[in-house]
Enzyme design. Sequence first.
Site, PDB file in Angstrom:
ATOM      1  N   TYR A  40      -4.610   0.290 -25.527  1.00 56.11           N
ATOM      2  CA  TYR A  40      -4.334  -1.149 -25.623  1.00 56.11           C
ATOM      3  C   TYR A  40      -4.205  -1.506 -27.102  1.00 56.11           C
ATOM      4  O   TYR A  40      -3.611  -0.759 -27.869  1.00 56.11           O
ATOM      5  CB  TYR A  40      -5.427  -1.938 -24.886  1.00 56.11           C
ATOM      6  CG  TYR A  40      -5.028  -3.369 -24.604  1.00 56.11           C
ATOM      7  CD1 TYR A  40      -3.804  -3.664 -24.006  1.00 56.11           C
ATOM      8  CD2 TYR A  40      -5.859  -4.427 -24.961  1.00 56.11           C
ATOM      9  CE1 TYR A  40      -3.412  -4.967 -23.755  1.00 56.11           C
ATOM     10  CE2 TYR A  40      -5.485  -5.736 -24.713  1.00 56.11           C
ATOM     11  CZ  TYR A  40      -4.253  -6.000 -24.121  1.00 56.11           C
ATOM     12  OH  TYR A  40      -3.880  -7.298 -23.879  1.00 56.11           O
ATOM     13  N   LYS A  95       5.473   2.002   2.764  1.00 52.74           N
ATOM     14  CA  LYS A  95       6.638   2.548   2.081  1.00 52.74           C
ATOM     15  C   LYS A  95       6.227   3.191   0.760  1.00 52.74           C
ATOM     16  O   LYS A  95       6.720   4.254   0.386  1.00 52.74           O
ATOM     17  CB  LYS A  95       7.640   1.418   1.826  1.00 52.74           C
ATOM     18  CG  LYS A  95       9.047   1.892   1.577  1.00 52.74           C
ATOM     19  CD  LYS A  95       9.744   2.231   2.874  1.00 52.74           C
ATOM     20  CE  LYS A  95      11.205   2.526   2.660  1.00 52.74           C
ATOM     21  NZ  LYS A  95      11.945   2.643   3.912  1.00 52.74           N
ATOM     22  N   GLU A 137      13.735  -4.012   1.282  1.00 48.38           N
ATOM     23  CA  GLU A 137      13.177  -3.597   2.573  1.00 48.38           C
ATOM     24  C   GLU A 137      13.014  -4.800   3.495  1.00 48.38           C
ATOM     25  O   GLU A 137      12.629  -5.895   3.064  1.00 48.38           O
ATOM     26  CB  GLU A 137      11.797  -2.958   2.344  1.00 48.38           C
ATOM     27  CG  GLU A 137      11.248  -2.208   3.522  1.00 48.38           C
ATOM     28  CD  GLU A 137      11.952  -0.888   3.775  1.00 48.38           C
ATOM     29  OE1 GLU A 137      11.830  -0.375   4.897  1.00 48.38           O
ATOM     30  OE2 GLU A 137      12.624  -0.376   2.857  1.00 48.38           O
ATOM     31  N   ALA A 196      25.199  -4.643  15.382  1.00 46.20           N
ATOM     32  CA  ALA A 196      26.036  -4.957  14.228  1.00 46.20           C
ATOM     33  C   ALA A 196      25.218  -5.623  13.125  1.00 46.20           C
ATOM     34  O   ALA A 196      25.694  -6.517  12.426  1.00 46.20           O
ATOM     35  CB  ALA A 196      27.196  -5.861  14.657  1.00 46.20           C
ATOM     36  N   GLY A 197      23.983  -5.173  12.991  1.00 41.50           N
ATOM     37  CA  GLY A 197      23.135  -5.638  11.901  1.00 41.50           C
ATOM     38  C   GLY A 197      23.244  -4.714  10.704  1.00 41.50           C
ATOM     39  O   GLY A 197      24.234  -3.997  10.521  1.00 41.50           O
ATOM     40  N   ALA A 199      21.719  -1.835   9.767  1.00 37.77           N
ATOM     41  CA  ALA A 199      21.857  -0.394   9.987  1.00 37.77           C
ATOM     42  C   ALA A 199      23.193  -0.053  10.618  1.00 37.77           C
ATOM     43  O   ALA A 199      23.843   0.937  10.234  1.00 37.77           O
ATOM     44  CB  ALA A 199      20.711   0.114  10.857  1.00 37.77           C
ATOM     45  N   ASN A 287      13.665   1.753  17.978  1.00 39.97           N
ATOM     46  CA  ASN A 287      12.330   2.329  17.849  1.00 39.97           C
ATOM     47  C   ASN A 287      11.270   1.239  18.059  1.00 39.97           C
ATOM     48  O   ASN A 287      11.401   0.153  17.499  1.00 39.97           O
ATOM     49  CB  ASN A 287      12.186   2.933  16.447  1.00 39.97           C
ATOM     50  CG  ASN A 287      11.202   4.067  16.392  1.00 39.97           C
ATOM     51  OD1 ASN A 287      10.558   4.405  17.379  1.00 39.97           O
ATOM     52  ND2 ASN A 287      11.070   4.656  15.229  1.00 39.97           N
ATOM     53  N   ASN A 319      14.034   7.749   8.227  1.00 39.53           N
ATOM     54  CA  ASN A 319      14.470   7.406   6.874  1.00 39.53           C
ATOM     55  C   ASN A 319      13.705   8.129   5.782  1.00 39.53           C
ATOM     56  O   ASN A 319      14.180   8.210   4.645  1.00 39.53           O
ATOM     57  CB  ASN A 319      14.351   5.894   6.654  1.00 39.53           C
ATOM     58  CG  ASN A 319      15.447   5.123   7.342  1.00 39.53           C
ATOM     59  OD1 ASN A 319      16.073   5.617   8.275  1.00 39.53           O
ATOM     60  ND2 ASN A 319      15.698   3.904   6.896  1.00 39.53           N
TER      61      ASN A 319
END
Length: 409
Positions: A40, A95, A137, A196-197, A199, A287, A319
């Site tokens: 520091y 994640k 995300e 149709a989102g 993904a 899923n 993923n």
Amino acid sequence: MPKKNLNERALDYHAAAPAGKIGITVTKPTETQDDLILAYTPGVAEPVRRIHKNPEDAYRYTAKGNLVAVITDGTAVLGLGNMGALASKPVMEGKAVLFKRFAGIDVFDIEVNAPEPEDFINTVARIAGGFGGINLEDIAAPHCFEIERRLSERLDIPVFHDDQHGTAIIAAAGLLNALELQGKSLEEARIVCLGAGAAGIASMRLLLALGARKQNIFMVDRKGVIHTRREDLNEYKLIFANDTEARTLADACAGADVFVGVSGPDLFTPDMLRSMAEKPIVFALSNPDPEILPELAHKTRSDLIMATGRSDYPNQVNNVLGFPYIFRGALDVRARTINEAMQIAAVHALARLTREPVPKSVLDAYGLKHLEFGPEYIIPKPLDSRLIEVVPPAVARAAVDTGVARITP
């Protein structure tokens, strides 16, 4: 005492002290007064001056080069929907665990309470300087497309929406292998995409880049087939408007070679599967409950190859096969972006790895005696330690070849 169910065990897991799943580790000595002087004030002053003079020195003197921000607005949390920013934190911490466990990448998880995309974009852009990359995300479509595009334009570090590209990359790798096993080509394959989102659209975009033909892709949303005479399509769906007389999912599936589901449970029926072409390929990725259960699918067609998003069936589209290693490759060359060429490099690296002999360590991890490239092994297993050796170098090479890398490894 009765055995606890999964929800109870998960709550205990997260609540055990210290609460949550991640923490911060100090990476330099702090045992002596001199250590603290260097850590520091006044020791930090000279790195500050160097970075002020040359911002690239942040990669040399700080953790920026190995630090990713996992950022969400909480509008599309797993399959739970709009749960809000704070409630998404367990997922973002999870994640972070995967980034660290599989690729040695440090993560700060950031949950942004942003009612409008503009608020979210400005917030992320203003804090991005301290990071080597941004993993977006659990952001709902269609806003996720605009958010990623605009942040990629504003920032000089990789911005990657994993719900779009992660699923697309892993699914594409598995699909290339499945098509070869079935004696078919991507260029000629008739493909139905249910959903149709984020993904679905990203997956079909990537397949186009890999050689699929737009006229052979039939995308289906809640209102049916996306066709040229519909007037309710946003700019992202409009890309896939097909000049066809097909109106329903059943219409689209007749004679199709490939079904990709990124929608919801039990929406793909045995009759639809029966109507597909010889040697069909079914990727039922909803899923935890897929569009059709593998047991029912295999009972209906003995000549199919199938993948799901679940770990308890063969060919899991997971993923974690992608994002840790894609970011690892991008960070290793200080890439300014994760471009299409880098994504395609990851696809081919994953597809090639599946064809290699499977080491005993992988077999032991999954309790298997034998595993080889074939209908029940078209995608690498998540616990395959070779992934870190294969995918990041391929991604890094693509970054260098396309001029988005700051350094050459």
